[in-house]
Design an enzyme around this catalytic site. Structure first.
Site, short mmCIF file in Angstrom:
data_model
loop_
_atom_site.label_atom_id
_atom_site.label_comp_id
_atom_site.label_asym_id
_atom_site.label_seq_id
_atom_site.Cartn_x
_atom_site.Cartn_y
_atom_site.Cartn_z
N LYS A 1 8.85 -6.93 30.35
CA LYS A 1 8.87 -6.17 29.34
C LYS A 1 9.56 -4.94 29.56
O LYS A 1 9.83 -3.93 28.46
CB LYS A 1 7.84 -6.09 28.54
CG LYS A 1 6.57 -5.65 29.07
CD LYS A 1 5.48 -5.46 28.29
CE LYS A 1 4.24 -4.34 28.72
NZ LYS A 1 3.12 -4.28 28.00
N LYS B 1 12.79 -4.23 20.14
CA LYS B 1 13.88 -3.79 20.98
C LYS B 1 14.90 -4.90 20.95
O LYS B 1 15.92 -4.94 21.49
CB LYS B 1 13.61 -3.97 22.34
CG LYS B 1 12.83 -2.21 22.49
CD LYS B 1 12.20 -2.36 24.00
CE LYS B 1 11.42 -0.73 24.25
NZ LYS B 1 10.23 -0.64 23.15
N GLY C 1 -2.98 -13.01 30.47
CA GLY C 1 -3.62 -12.01 31.22
C GLY C 1 -3.00 -10.51 30.74
O GLY C 1 -3.73 -9.60 31.26
N ILE D 1 6.08 -14.03 20.97
CA ILE D 1 5.69 -12.69 20.98
C ILE D 1 7.03 -11.85 21.26
O ILE D 1 7.51 -12.12 22.24
CB ILE D 1 5.01 -12.28 21.68
CG1 ILE D 1 3.52 -12.82 21.43
CG2 ILE D 1 4.73 -10.61 21.60
CD1 ILE D 1 2.86 -12.92 20.05
#
Length: 631
Positions: free
Chosen positions: A388, A430, A311, A426
């Site tokens: 994230k 960073k 989502g 994924i």
């Protein structure tokens, strides 16, 4: 019949009625013109009009009328939208009336010679009077809607809320936008001038609006005409030219809007209400990356695909693209029910044939994941579930490790146990030489995936890329909200730069990387040239009609905890290997002491489950390239 079909039929009927009315008016004007010639000549008394003359006229008139209507139809004069009339249409009208004039004059001369009922001179004189009358009144009749529009503009010009508008481009889209401005009572935009780089169009009028110059003249005429809004009306243009013109437009401090897509222009769906603010991608000056995904189709067709974090910004786009490839079943797994529901409803609408399963589950819950893998037996897993947000994770480092590291470990181990063919994680730029816990956690995720891949039949891979435009929590939506609220716009540091790519671009490269991966590889996407965040903020401010530092303040807040000035995509130890796709590279896996790594993971698990205050130090030991910024 649905409403859309009814509306289309209604519009067709209205257009036909309008054409019929114009045809009847043409017949009336042509008849009056034919009658006016003898009347004027009789009034002058130069040549008496006798019965034979009227008989000649009676023979000539049907030819005159039919020939004129046929010529007008040939030149499509009954298909013109007279509110949009301009120089081109005027030239067509003059040509059509002149041609019909030649035809009926020739017919008149032939009738006069053959019948002897009238002199050739008399018939030519009638034709000349009719030609002049037709020319004047047919043009006037067709220009009435246009003149009425001009009156409306002048009437509205005194209104205090009217915004002087500059049009960029003198093409079809500009014509539609200008007419919408002129015809709508609710649109408070007055077209004042047009800019077009074509020298052949300059110093002329288009739709009654002067074409005043090229792109370099935009600032000068923006001042001269007191422009408030600039409407960019060129649908087909190179990204470089578009960027250059839009940057000139934004430098004026005017609000800038762009026409819809080329497909909407083709379908005649262009209107002021559908104009959009400039997409920031237009100011990056590069073409949208388009990939040939046939190899992806061949890989995914007939497969059961599972997407964790389905989502989220990246996960939902993976869902959209994967759903196009005739897969057997799509399984969406997400802990946040609102996001899961949103993408579920979108896919049901757009892909009604798709076998879709939407599940609420946390990647931290190993038993729940075991049940899902056992029940649905996915062939391919895209793992996008993760925390994230850098600043939030700096304040909650244990949660970053629980969710990102051990969530990834749970999903990856289930993929191995239940025979998943491919597992794609994924990752992020960073993770390279991280200075924040989020980046360090993602580097740990890469290490977890590489470690499991050593003893698994499942093909494990990670795909690493930078920021995506418009993703949840990214800088551009934040800037837009700050601008909408009246400012200030906050930038952490004027020197900070980032790599950017659109979500669909990034996902298409992720899908292609996953299909060509070999076990344990880390794929790195070419993100193009880096962008200064300060420049990005200033461009967005100008696009919104404000001047940076004048009526929209920019505040520099300082780097946030764990934030770097420059992100990297590759560590020093990794060497890049090219692939067949020039935008995708492979980073060489770094050797890991497997036993020591497993022991470190056990220590981390115990620490984060007990919300240890020493978690940062433990992560430093686990990720040698992690150098946290301590305040």
């Amino acid at each position: 019949m649905d409403k859309a079909s009814a509306k289309i039929n209604k519009n067709k009927t209205r257009r036909r009625l309008h054409s019929l009315i114009v045809l009847l008016l043409d017949i009336a004007i042509l008849t009056l013109g034919a009658c006016l010639g003898p009347a004027i000549r009789n009034g002058l008394g130069a040549y008496p009009v006798n019965g034979d003359f009227w008989l000649a006229l009676l023979i000539w008139f049907p030819i005159y009328l039919v020939a004129s209507i046929l010529v007008f139809s040939f030149f499509k004069m009954y298909r013109f939208l007279w509110h949009y009339i301009g120089i081109r249409e005027l030239f067509t009208i003059v040509t059509a009336i002149s041609l019909s004039g030649v035809i009926f004059t020739a017919a008149a001369v032939i009738i006069a010679v053959v019948s002897g009922f009238a002199s050739v001179f008399s018939m030519i004189a009638v034709c000349i009077v009719a030609y002049i009358f037709d020319m004047v009144f047919i043009i006037i009749m067709r220009f009435v809607p246009r003149m009425r529009d001009m009156v409306k503009v002048r009437t509205r010009a005194d209104h205090s809320k009217v915004q002087n508008t500059m049009i960029i481009g003198a093409g079809g889209a500009a014509s539609l936008i200008i007419q919408d401005m002129l015809n709508s009572e609710n649109i408070r935009m007055k077209p004042c001038c047009i800019i077009d780089d074509n020298p052949g169009k300059q110093n002329r009028c288009y739709c009654g609006i002067p074409i005043v110059g090229g792109r370099n003249d935009i600032p000068r005429f923006a001042v001269k005409y007191d422009i408030k809004v600039i409407a960019f009306c060129i649908a087909s243009i190179s990204p470089t030219d578009k960027k250059e013109i839009l940057e000139i437009c934004t430098s004026t401090g005017c609000e800038v809007k762009v026409v819809p897509t080329l497909s909407q222009i083709v379908n005649n769906e262009v209107s002021v209400s559908k104009m959009q603010p400039v997409d920031i991608l237009d100011l990056l000056g590069r073409s949208v990356i388009k990939q040939d995904l046939e190899s992806v189709r061949a890989e995914l067709q007939g497969k059961v695909v599972m997407i964790t974090g389905g989502g989220g910004s990246i996960g939902s786009e993976i869902c959209r693209q994967v759903a196009q490839f005739d897969i057997k079943r799509l399984i969406i797994v997400d802990i946040y029910e609102n996001n899961a529901y949103s993408i579920q409803q979108e896919l049901k609408r757009n892909c009604p044939e798709l076998d879709l399963v939407t599940l609420i589950a946390s990647v931290r819950d190993r038993e729940r994941l075991e049940d899902i893998f056992d029940k649905y037996s996915p062939d391919i897993v895209y793992h996008a579930a993760a925390h994230k947000h850098v600043p939030l994770m700096e304040d909650s480092p244990n949660e970053a490790i629980k969710n990102n590291v051990f969530g990834t470990k749970n999903v990856a181990e289930c993929a191995d146990k239940y025979g998943v063919a491919r597992f794609v994680m994924i990752s992020t730029d960073k993770a390279v030489n991280p200075t924040n816990i989020m980046g360090a956690s993602k580097r740990l995720c890469e290490m977890v995936v590489q470690n499991i891949s050593r003893h698994s039949k499942t093909c494990f891979t990670a795909v690493r890329f930078g920021n995506v435009l418009g993703s949840n929590g990214s800088v551009i939506p934040l800037f837009k909200k700050q601008i909408a609220a009246g400012g200030p716009v906050t930038v952490t540091d004027p020197r900070i730069i980032r790599y950017f790519m659109t979500i669909p671009e990034a996902v298409s490269l992720v899908l292609q990387s996953g299909c060509s991966a070999k076990n344990g590889e880390i794929f790195i996407l070419d993100m193009g040239e880096p962008v200064k965040i300060d420049d990005l903020a200033r461009k967005l401010i100008r696009l919104s009609g404000f001047t940076p530092g004048v009526d929209m303040k920019i505040e520099y807040t300082g780097l946030r905890p764990g934030e770097k000035l420059y992100e990297e995509l590759l560590m020093d130890e990794e060497g890049l290997t090219k692939t067949d796709n020039e935008l995708i590279f492979i980073g060489k896996p770094i050797e890991i002491d497997e036993q020591q790594f497993e022991k470190t993971l056990d220590e981390l698990y115990e620490a984060c489950c007990h919300n240890s205050k020493d978690i940062i130090g433990l992560v430093e030991k686990a990720v040698p390239t992690y150098h946290p910024k301590r305040n």
